[in-house]
Design a protein around this motif. Structure first.
Motif, PDB file in Angstrom:
ATOM      1  N   MET A 200      33.991  47.293  33.379  1.00 27.10           N
ATOM      2  CA  MET A 200      35.249  46.967  32.717  1.00 27.10           C
ATOM      3  C   MET A 200      36.153  46.167  33.655  1.00 27.10           C
ATOM      4  N   ILE A 201      36.219  46.592  34.955  1.00 22.27           N
ATOM      5  CA  ILE A 201      37.055  45.865  35.933  1.00 22.27           C
ATOM      6  C   ILE A 201      36.549  44.434  36.107  1.00 22.27           C
ATOM      7  N   GLY A 202      35.217  44.302  36.178  1.00 28.69           N
ATOM      8  CA  GLY A 202      34.640  42.963  36.300  1.00 28.69           C
ATOM      9  C   GLY A 202      34.977  42.076  35.119  1.00 28.69           C
ATOM     10  N   SER A 203      34.963  42.675  33.943  1.00 23.55           N
ATOM     11  CA  SER A 203      35.297  41.905  32.732  1.00 23.55           C
ATOM     12  C   SER A 203      36.748  41.455  32.765  1.00 23.55           C
ATOM     13  N   VAL A 204      37.646  42.372  33.198  1.00 19.65           N
ATOM     14  CA  VAL A 204      39.072  42.026  33.266  1.00 19.65           C
ATOM     15  C   VAL A 204      39.304  40.912  34.280  1.00 19.65           C
ATOM     16  N   ILE A 205      38.662  41.072  35.492  1.00 17.71           N
ATOM     17  CA  ILE A 205      38.825  40.037  36.517  1.00 17.71           C
ATOM     18  C   ILE A 205      38.302  38.694  36.012  1.00 17.71           C
ATOM     19  N   GLY A 206      37.155  38.744  35.339  1.00 19.73           N
ATOM     20  CA  GLY A 206      36.609  37.475  34.789  1.00 19.73           C
ATOM     21  C   GLY A 206      37.546  36.829  33.795  1.00 19.73           C
ATOM     22  N   ALA A 207      38.153  37.666  32.955  1.00 15.78           N
ATOM     23  CA  ALA A 207      39.085  37.143  31.956  1.00 15.78           C
ATOM     24  C   ALA A 207      40.312  36.539  32.638  1.00 15.78           C
TER      25      ALA A 207
END
Length: 223
Positions: A200-207
């Motif tokens: 989830m953190i990776g997805s947020v950072i990517g966004a």
């Protein structure tokens, strides 16, 4: 020492002392029905003594060499004693026994009675001593048996306590296994949550990165 031999020995000593008394008293009886009855009783008792001697002989020969020699030595004494009793019986049961007994009494007075009483007392003393020795050995054997039983009970109690300790330890180990299983489940769940959170953190950072790039691109395109 053989308990069986001691039993036969006790019976023979009692029978021998009884035979000695009967021979002494029967020798003084006049010829008649009463004396014949006593003679018959003595003969039957001598037969019983012969049976006991044979039994002792068989038992002694079945023992170990160390005990066998001692038993056979005692048996020789009993055989000699029985032969003496048989000679006394033959003397009182012979046809001329009455006349011989009267003449012997007239010549020697009460000397034979005294001798017979002395022999009887010596025989009884010997029998009592042997019986006492046998009783002492039996008591010692019983004491040893009781001590062995007490030791056996103590060992059984120790084994029971050790069994209880092992069962208690087994229960503790079983509880530890349960705790380890629960800990493994908790760690597995936490690992899954951490993996999920990382995703989830990776997805947020990517966004966020995409949004920043988009903003920068928008600004540069308008300049």
């Amino acid at each position: 020492m053989s308990v069986v031999f001691e039993g036969y020995e006790r019976q023979y000593c009692e029978l021998s002392a009884n035979l000695s008394r009967k021979c002494s008293s029967t020798a003084l009886l006049p010829h008649g029905e009463q004396k014949q009855q006593k003679v018959s009783e003595i003969k039957a008792a001598l037969d019983d003594a012969d049976v006991l001697i044979r039994k002792m002989d068989l038992e002694a020969r079945s023992l170990q060499p160390s005990a066998k020699a001692m038993m056979l030595a005692k048996l020789r004494e009993y055989k000699s004693d029985l032969n003496k009793l048989k000679r006394e019986f033959k003397k009182i049961s012979s046809p001329n026994a009455d006349q011989a007994s009267r003449e012997e009494l007239l010549e020697s007075g009460m000397a034979d009675v005294h001798t017979a009483s002395t022999d009887q007392r010596e025989r009884m003393v010997m029998s009592v001593e042997r019986l006492n020795q046998s009783s002492d050995r039996i008591k010692e054997s019983r004491r040893t048996i009781l001590e062995t039983e007490e030791l056996g009970v103590s060992i059984l109690q120790d084994l029971h306590q050790q069994r209880e300790t092992l069962l208690h330890s087994h229960q503790k180990l079983h509880g530890v296994d349960d705790a380890i299983d629960k800990s493994k489940k908790v760690l597995t769940a936490m690992s899954r949550r951490m993996s999920k959170n990382k995703w989830m953190i990776g997805s947020v950072i990517g966004a966020l990165v995409i949004a920043v790039i988009f903003i920068l691109f928008y600004k540069f395109s308008h300049h």
